[in-house]
Design a protein around this motif. Structure first.
Motif, short mmCIF file in Angstrom:
data_model
loop_
_atom_site.label_atom_id
_atom_site.label_comp_id
_atom_site.label_asym_id
_atom_site.label_seq_id
_atom_site.Cartn_x
_atom_site.Cartn_y
_atom_site.Cartn_z
N ARG A 100 -28.45 -55.94 29.52
CA ARG A 100 -28.79 -55.17 27.98
C ARG A 100 -29.24 -54.18 28.70
N ARG A 101 -30.40 -54.35 30.03
CA ARG A 101 -31.20 -53.57 30.38
C ARG A 101 -30.38 -52.14 31.24
N ALA A 102 -28.80 -52.56 31.68
CA ALA A 102 -27.77 -51.69 32.17
C ALA A 102 -28.06 -50.59 30.89
N ALA A 103 -27.13 -51.79 29.77
CA ALA A 103 -26.23 -50.54 28.86
C ALA A 103 -27.33 -50.00 27.95
N LEU A 104 -29.17 -50.04 28.14
CA LEU A 104 -30.21 -49.52 27.23
C LEU A 104 -30.29 -48.39 28.11
N ARG A 105 -30.14 -48.73 29.42
CA ARG A 105 -30.47 -47.12 29.95
C ARG A 105 -29.09 -45.71 30.14
N LEU A 106 -28.56 -46.71 30.51
CA LEU A 106 -27.21 -45.65 30.27
C LEU A 106 -27.11 -44.56 29.31
N TYR A 107 -27.04 -45.49 27.44
CA TYR A 107 -27.04 -45.42 26.33
C TYR A 107 -28.20 -43.90 26.86
N LEU A 108 -29.62 -44.13 26.99
CA LEU A 108 -30.68 -43.32 26.51
C LEU A 108 -30.60 -42.31 27.49
N SER A 109 -30.20 -42.59 28.78
CA SER A 109 -29.99 -41.38 29.90
C SER A 109 -28.70 -40.73 29.19
N SER A 110 -27.46 -41.45 28.76
CA SER A 110 -26.92 -40.58 28.34
C SER A 110 -27.00 -39.12 27.33
N LEU A 111 -27.77 -39.23 26.54
CA LEU A 111 -28.29 -38.86 24.97
C LEU A 111 -29.10 -37.23 26.58
N ALA A 112 -30.19 -37.77 27.44
CA ALA A 112 -30.66 -36.56 28.42
C ALA A 112 -29.52 -36.01 29.33
N TYR A 113 -28.62 -37.02 29.36
CA TYR A 113 -27.36 -35.84 30.31
C TYR A 113 -26.86 -34.68 29.38
N LEU A 114 -26.17 -35.44 28.03
CA LEU A 114 -25.42 -34.48 27.17
C LEU A 114 -26.76 -33.63 27.01
N ALA A 115 -28.22 -33.30 26.95
CA ALA A 115 -28.92 -31.93 26.42
C ALA A 115 -28.84 -31.26 27.50
N LEU A 116 -28.97 -32.11 29.04
CA LEU A 116 -29.34 -31.18 30.13
C LEU A 116 -28.58 -30.48 30.69
N LEU A 117 -27.05 -30.91 30.05
CA LEU A 117 -25.85 -30.07 30.90
C LEU A 117 -25.59 -29.16 30.15
N PHE A 118 -25.90 -28.97 28.77
CA PHE A 118 -25.86 -28.14 27.82
C PHE A 118 -26.78 -26.98 27.79
N CYS A 119 -27.76 -27.27 28.37
CA CYS A 119 -28.98 -26.24 29.24
C CYS A 119 -29.19 -26.14 29.81
N ALA A 120 -28.42 -26.67 30.98
CA ALA A 120 -27.64 -25.40 32.07
C ALA A 120 -26.38 -24.69 32.03
N MET A 121 -25.68 -25.31 30.69
CA MET A 121 -25.04 -23.77 30.32
C MET A 121 -24.94 -23.01 29.84
N ALA A 122 -25.58 -23.41 28.70
CA ALA A 122 -26.84 -22.02 28.59
C ALA A 122 -27.56 -20.98 29.30
N ALA A 123 -28.37 -21.96 30.30
CA ALA A 123 -29.64 -21.04 31.62
C ALA A 123 -27.97 -20.54 32.38
N ASP A 124 -26.81 -20.49 32.35
CA ASP A 124 -25.96 -20.59 34.02
C ASP A 124 -25.46 -19.27 32.90
N ARG A 125 -25.49 -18.84 31.59
CA ARG A 125 -24.48 -17.81 31.58
C ARG A 125 -25.33 -16.53 30.73
N VAL A 126 -26.60 -16.92 30.59
CA VAL A 126 -28.37 -16.21 30.58
C VAL A 126 -28.74 -15.89 32.03
N ILE A 127 -28.41 -15.94 32.76
CA ILE A 127 -29.25 -16.06 34.75
C ILE A 127 -27.89 -15.21 34.65
#
Length: 159
Positions: free
Chosen positions: A132-159
């Protein structure tokens, strides 16, 4: 609402609906759609199954009680964990396509590679050492993954 009670692939099919906001935002920001708009759409579409299947491993009993044929209920947890890894691998490969086509550059490439490597590592850990801990960690980390990936996309376009 109609897909959940019909098929264990409900998350995959429903992922298309969940991936529409990037297309709407793209159209609003640019005044139309281009082939490049498929990158954010595809990322959200491919991210949806491993994200929600990790959650479904945590609340499998609730789905079973309500008769919703989520993947871990009808195919089992082992199949679900293998599908999580398969979709994660496809997702990470897809996230590198904007770099290969020249749409995004080095900032995004580094972020996509590092974030993707972490996501894959968590999916492998869940497959090899299910808990359960591994599933929860993947679930919560996937939220950060998507947010950070889109932030990187935006930063790449701006910088």
């Amino acid at each position: 609402m109609w897909l959940k009670p019909l098929t264990p692939q409900n998350i995959v099919i429903g992922g298309a609906a969940g991936a529409m906001p990037p297309l709407v935002g793209w159209a609003a920001a640019t005044g139309g759609l281009s082939i490049d708009a498929l990158y954010p759409f595809g990322i959200v579409f491919l991210w949806t199954p491993p994200h929600f299947w990790a959650l479904s491993l945590l609340i499998k009993d609730d789905y079973a009680r309500t008769g919703v044929p989520m993947l871990p209920v009808v195919r089992g947890e082992a199949v679900t964990r293998r599908q999580i890894l398969a979709y994660t691998l496809i997702l990470v490969a897809f996230t590198l396509m904007p770099v290969a086509t020249g749409f995004l550059g080095a900032i995004y490439a580094v972020a996509a590679a590092l974030l993707g490597g972490g996501f894959i590592a968590l999916a492998v850990r869940l497959l090899r050492r299910p808990s359960r801990r591994a599933a929860l960690r993947l679930y919560l980390s996937s939220l950060a993954y998507l947010a950070l990936l889109f932030c990187a996309m935006a930063a790449d376009r701006v910088i």
